[in-house]
Write a protein that holds these residues in place. Structure first.
Motif, PDB file in Angstrom:
ATOM      1  N   LEU A 130       0.817  -1.210   0.000  1.00 44.44           N
ATOM      2  CA  LEU A 130       0.000   0.000   0.000  1.00 44.44           C
ATOM      3  C   LEU A 130       0.853   1.262   0.000  1.00 44.44           C
ATOM      4  N   PHE A 131       1.995   1.205   0.677  1.00 46.73           N
ATOM      5  CA  PHE A 131       2.818   2.393   0.818  1.00 46.73           C
ATOM      6  C   PHE A 131       4.008   2.422  -0.132  1.00 46.73           C
ATOM      7  N   ARG A 132       4.067   1.502  -1.056  1.00 46.14           N
ATOM      8  CA  ARG A 132       5.149   1.474  -2.029  1.00 46.14           C
ATOM      9  C   ARG A 132       4.973   2.629  -3.009  1.00 46.14           C
ATOM     10  N   ALA A 133       6.085   3.225  -3.399  1.00 42.44           N
ATOM     11  CA  ALA A 133       6.028   4.325  -4.364  1.00 42.44           C
ATOM     12  C   ALA A 133       5.549   3.776  -5.700  1.00 42.44           C
ATOM     13  N   LYS A 134       4.576   4.425  -6.230  1.00 40.79           N
ATOM     14  CA  LYS A 134       4.012   3.964  -7.494  1.00 40.79           C
ATOM     15  C   LYS A 134       4.850   4.484  -8.647  1.00 40.79           C
TER      16      LYS A 134
END
Length: 101
Positions: free
Chosen positions: A24-28
């Motif tokens: 969820l918090f991974r850089a897109k």
């Protein structure tokens, strides 16, 4: 007994959080749109494949209107509506497998 179930659910919740929270918090990554291809995945379908997909939907509808399966003609409808579509895709799958060899 209830405490055991609660502990199991707590452990499952921790495992799920460990697996999904980093996603969820991974850089897109910025998505790039390929102009002219019509898709962002790089998968492009030929006109023959698109025609086959459209006919796979239209053929059973026309067979249903012609054979009226709701009037107890279901076996005839399946034989004329769905079997040709399944046989066509099976033939294409086999042909592509032989062609790649």
């Amino acid at each position: 007994m209830l405490a055991g179930i609660q502990e199991i659910f707590t452990i499952l919740l921790i495992i799920v959080c460990i697996i999904f929270v980093p996603r969820l918090f991974r850089a897109k990554e910025p998505q790039t749109l390929k102009i002219g291809s019509g898709s962002t995945s790089g998968l492009s379908l030929s006109w023959k494949m698109r025609l086959g997909i459209v006919l796979s939907f239209i053929w059973p509808v026309v067979a249903g209107l012609f054979f009226r399966p709701w009037e107890s003609r279901l076996p005839l409808f399946v034989a004329a509506g769905f079997l040709p579509v399944a046989a066509g895709w099976a033939f294409l799958w086999i042909f592509n497998g032989v062609k790649r060899r």
